[in-house]
Design an enzyme around this catalytic site. Structure first.
Site, short mmCIF file in Angstrom:
data_model
loop_
_atom_site.label_atom_id
_atom_site.label_comp_id
_atom_site.label_asym_id
_atom_site.label_seq_id
_atom_site.Cartn_x
_atom_site.Cartn_y
_atom_site.Cartn_z
N PHE A 122 0.89 -1.31 0.06
CA PHE A 122 0.00 0.05 -0.12
C PHE A 122 0.92 1.28 -0.04
O PHE A 122 1.48 1.43 1.06
CB PHE A 122 -0.71 0.00 1.26
CG PHE A 122 -1.92 1.07 1.55
CD1 PHE A 122 -3.12 1.13 0.94
CD2 PHE A 122 -1.72 2.14 2.50
CE1 PHE A 122 -3.85 2.43 1.11
CE2 PHE A 122 -2.39 3.09 2.65
CZ PHE A 122 -3.48 3.14 1.84
N ALA A 123 0.71 1.99 -1.14
CA ALA A 123 1.67 3.03 -1.10
C ALA A 123 0.92 4.47 -1.24
O ALA A 123 0.38 5.00 -2.00
CB ALA A 123 2.36 2.95 -2.67
N LEU A 124 0.82 5.02 0.07
CA LEU A 124 0.40 6.43 0.08
C LEU A 124 1.44 7.38 0.77
O LEU A 124 1.41 8.56 -0.04
CB LEU A 124 -0.73 6.32 1.55
CG LEU A 124 -1.36 7.30 1.96
CD1 LEU A 124 -2.23 8.16 0.59
CD2 LEU A 124 -2.27 7.17 3.08
N THR A 125 2.30 7.06 1.61
CA THR A 125 3.25 8.09 2.22
C THR A 125 4.29 8.49 1.08
O THR A 125 4.49 7.67 0.11
CB THR A 125 3.99 7.21 3.39
OG1 THR A 125 2.90 6.96 4.53
CG2 THR A 125 4.77 8.53 3.99
N THR A 157 6.11 -0.76 3.20
CA THR A 157 6.19 -2.16 3.56
C THR A 157 5.97 -3.32 2.45
O THR A 157 5.12 -3.15 1.78
CB THR A 157 5.10 -2.44 4.69
OG1 THR A 157 5.48 -1.48 5.93
CG2 THR A 157 5.42 -3.61 5.51
N GLN A 280 6.42 -5.20 46.13
CA GLN A 280 5.09 -4.40 45.65
C GLN A 280 5.21 -3.50 44.74
O GLN A 280 4.37 -3.06 43.96
CB GLN A 280 4.20 -3.77 47.10
CG GLN A 280 3.82 -4.86 47.93
CD GLN A 280 3.20 -4.31 49.34
OE1 GLN A 280 3.22 -3.09 49.61
NE2 GLN A 280 2.33 -5.11 49.74
N GLU A 364 0.20 3.92 9.99
CA GLU A 364 -1.26 3.81 9.85
C GLU A 364 -1.90 4.79 10.89
O GLU A 364 -3.23 4.58 11.58
CB GLU A 364 -1.80 2.44 10.13
CG GLU A 364 -1.23 1.38 9.15
CD GLU A 364 -1.90 0.07 9.06
OE1 GLU A 364 -3.14 0.10 9.53
OE2 GLU A 364 -1.27 -0.94 8.45
N THR A 366 -0.27 8.36 13.09
CA THR A 366 0.30 8.31 14.61
C THR A 366 -0.82 8.41 15.47
O THR A 366 -2.00 8.69 15.18
CB THR A 366 1.22 9.63 14.40
OG1 THR A 366 0.49 10.85 14.14
CG2 THR A 366 2.17 9.77 13.39
C1 LIG Z 1 8.28 0.80 9.37
C2 LIG Z 1 7.17 1.79 8.67
C3 LIG Z 1 6.35 1.06 7.73
C4 LIG Z 1 5.37 1.87 6.96
N1 LIG Z 1 4.92 1.37 6.10
C5 LIG Z 1 3.97 2.10 5.14
C6 LIG Z 1 2.87 1.50 4.25
O1 LIG Z 1 3.29 0.35 3.84
N2 LIG Z 1 2.61 2.51 3.40
C7 LIG Z 1 2.37 3.99 3.52
O2 LIG Z 1 1.97 4.41 2.76
N3 LIG Z 1 3.13 4.31 4.51
C8 LIG Z 1 3.74 3.58 5.34
N4 LIG Z 1 4.43 4.08 6.49
C9 LIG Z 1 4.73 5.59 6.63
C10 LIG Z 1 3.52 5.82 7.86
O3 LIG Z 1 2.38 5.62 7.81
C11 LIG Z 1 4.08 7.44 8.17
O4 LIG Z 1 5.44 7.53 8.52
C12 LIG Z 1 2.95 8.04 9.26
O5 LIG Z 1 1.80 8.04 8.81
C13 LIG Z 1 3.62 9.37 9.58
O6 LIG Z 1 3.70 10.44 8.54
P1 LIG Z 1 5.27 11.06 8.58
O7 LIG Z 1 6.42 10.01 8.86
O8 LIG Z 1 5.22 11.60 7.41
O9 LIG Z 1 5.11 11.95 9.82
P2 LIG Z 1 4.57 13.65 10.01
O10 LIG Z 1 3.12 13.60 9.37
O11 LIG Z 1 5.35 14.38 9.38
O12 LIG Z 1 4.32 14.12 11.47
C14 LIG Z 1 5.49 14.26 12.27
C15 LIG Z 1 5.20 14.70 13.73
O13 LIG Z 1 3.86 15.44 13.63
C16 LIG Z 1 2.85 15.16 14.19
N5 LIG Z 1 1.79 15.54 13.16
C17 LIG Z 1 1.44 15.86 11.92
N6 LIG Z 1 0.40 16.47 11.66
C18 LIG Z 1 -0.20 16.88 12.99
C19 LIG Z 1 -1.43 17.39 13.27
N7 LIG Z 1 -2.10 18.16 12.61
N8 LIG Z 1 -1.47 17.98 14.57
C20 LIG Z 1 -0.57 17.54 15.47
N9 LIG Z 1 0.52 16.78 15.48
C21 LIG Z 1 0.65 16.53 14.02
C22 LIG Z 1 2.91 13.61 13.72
O14 LIG Z 1 2.09 12.93 15.03
C23 LIG Z 1 4.14 13.27 14.12
O15 LIG Z 1 4.45 13.31 15.76
C24 LIG Z 1 5.37 3.41 7.27
C25 LIG Z 1 6.51 3.98 8.03
C26 LIG Z 1 7.28 3.09 8.89
C27 LIG Z 1 8.41 3.64 9.76
#
Ligand SMILES: Cc1cc2nc3c(=O)[nH]c(=O)nc-3n(C[C@H](O)[C@H](O)[C@H](O)COP(=O)(O)OP(=O)(O)OC[C@H]3O[C@@H](n4cnc5c(N)ncnc54)[C@H](O)[C@@H]3O)c2cc1C
Length: 386
Positions: A122-125, A157, A280, A364, A366
């Site tokens: 699944f490729a979203l990010t 992934t 405890q 999936e 944060t």
């Molecule tokens: C091992 C691994 C496997 C993955 N597998 C997949 C996959 O198969 N397919 C896929 O598409 N993606 C995948 N991902 C990507 C993953 O879903 C994203 O990393 C995740 O959704 C967060 O996005 P980001 O890393 O860009 O963080 P960012 O969006 O940049 O966030 C950075 C920080 O800011 C916070 N933040 C962002 N927006 C807000 C807001 N509006 N209010 C408050 N806080 C906020 C976040 O909670 C986080 O703490 C994977 C990531 C990893 C590490």
């Protein structure tokens, strides 16, 4: 459709035995080699694990959500990298096709995903698009009957093993935001599709992510999930609703294992002339962990039952993901604490689990994104009632 009780109990027992007798003894080897042995993948295929959530008429086991979260808890009892080998076929790599795909798409991909013949990713990010998933930048430009895809997907992934990718790309304008996003099915080996190097990760060794780079990848318009452009964001959100319940069940499986590790070490280890389980302050950590495990397990099972009954559970699926993944983080931390210095040494499972659970709060959606979903939905519902 839910399995009958006997069949479900048999499946739970089979998975429990596989996890405890086959996978747990391999945990350290997989962590050290960053690889799941090929023969274990074949055994997972034979057990039907790739097709847990895919209906029987497409070759899967057809588990209802309430069955899936019970199996998820069994699978979570070992290193989560094992689950990751087939996890995208059960969740994000198949559910888009299943929920919104055309019949032809289901026939073309679901049997192969269910058997494990192919892996779905699944490729979203993207490099600049994470939590703000509606801002997808990858472009898909129509040229006759094909769309031409350009851009990079990040942290995908199972990309290196994938046979088919569910790819979110922008067919509309930037201003269209979510409405401009379309979900495409793109086959591995398509001209112009390249993979980046595998990322080095903190934990979950044996599960792999990398970039997927699209340079003028031509995709026929029949490969749009459901055939209608602009529906991709909605599809992605439906996929994630189910995925959040699945992930919560994995978290609670890990929590169960960690509580067991806490208790067995508390019985074994002696200080001040008695087992540390007599103290405890140690008992408090075990009690808090068990209580959080039970709370998480209960909420995910209750929400899964409501999902099966057809209730809208988006808000509660987010609550489950938020609570269960945060709770297992605390439980893993206590497990390390109970082990003292040994908890920091990789001979002990809790050191590895401590690293492994960290990811659950990030992908999936944060924890912060779950909080936003929960609060926004409640506020929207309350305003609608006024
Ligand atoms: C091992 C691994 C496997 C993955 N597998 C997949 C996959 O198969 N397919 C896929 O598409 N993606 C995948 N991902 C990507 C993953 O879903 C994203 O990393 C995740 O959704 C967060 O996005 P980001 O890393 O860009 O963080 P960012 O969006 O940049 O966030 C950075 C920080 O800011 C916070 N933040 C962002 N927006 C807000 C807001 N509006 N209010 C408050 N806080 C906020 C976040 O909670 C986080 O703490 C994977 C990531 C990893 C590490």
């Amino acid at each position: 459709m839910a399995l009958d009780t006997d069949t479900l109990n048999q499946l739970i027992e089979t998975v429990r035995r596989f996890v405890r007798e086959r996978l747990i003894p391999l945990e350290q080897e997989v962590d050290a080699n960053d690889k799941i042995p090929d023969e274990v993948i074949e055994e997972m295929k034979a057990l039907g694990l790739f097709g847990l959530s895919i209906p029987e008429n497409y070759g899967g086991l057809g588990l209802a959500m309430s069955d899936e979260v019970l199996i998820g808890q069994e699978l979570g009892y070992t290193a989560p990298a094992f689950r990751s080998a087939f996890g995208t076929n059960v969740g994000i790599g198949s559910q888009g096709i299943l929920i919104d795909g055309t019949e032809a798409q289901k026939q073309a991909y679901l049997p192969k995903l269910a058997s494990g013949e192919i892996v779905g990713s699944f490729a979203l990010t993207e490099p600049d698009v994470g939590s703000d998933a509606a801002s997808v930048k990858m472009t898909a430009k129509l040229d006759g009957d094909t769309y031409v895809l350009n851009g990079t997907k990040r942290f995908i992934t199972n990309a290196a093993r994938a046979g088919v990718f569910t790819v979110m790309a922008r067919t509309g304008t930037v201003e269209d935001k979510a409405k401009g996003v379309t979900a495409f099915l793109v086959e591995a080996g398509s001209t112009g599709l390249e993979l980046g190097a595998p990322e080095k990760k903190m934990g979950q060794k044996g599960a792999h992510v990398c970039d997927v780079i699209f340079n003028d990848v031509a995709v026929h318009k029949d490969q749009i999930i459901g055939g209608i452009p602009g529906q991709g964001f909605k599809t992605a959100m439906k996929v994630l609703d189910r995925g959040r319940l699945h992930m919560s069940s994995i978290a609670m499986g890990m929590a169960n294992r960690l509580v067991d590790e806490q208790v067995s070490y508390a019985i074994e280890r002696k200080q001040f002339g008695s087992k540390i389980g007599d103290f405890q302050l140690i008992q408090a950590m075990i009690a808090d962990s068990r209580t959080e495990y039970l709370a998480g397990k209960s909420m995910v099972e209750a929400t899964a039952a409501r999902y099966d009954a057809g209730d809208k559970v988006s808000t509660d699926a987010s609550s489950c993901k938020l609570f269960c993944t945060e709770a297992v983080g605390r439980i893993a931390d206590r497990a390390v604490q109970i082990h003292g210095g040994a908890g920091y040494i990789s001979d002990y499972a809790v050191e590895r689990f401590y690293r492994d659970v960290r990811l659950l709060r990030l992908y999936e959606g944060t924890s912060q994104i779950q909080q936003i979903v929960i609060a926004k939905n409640l506020i929207k519902d309350a305003e609608a009632k006024r």
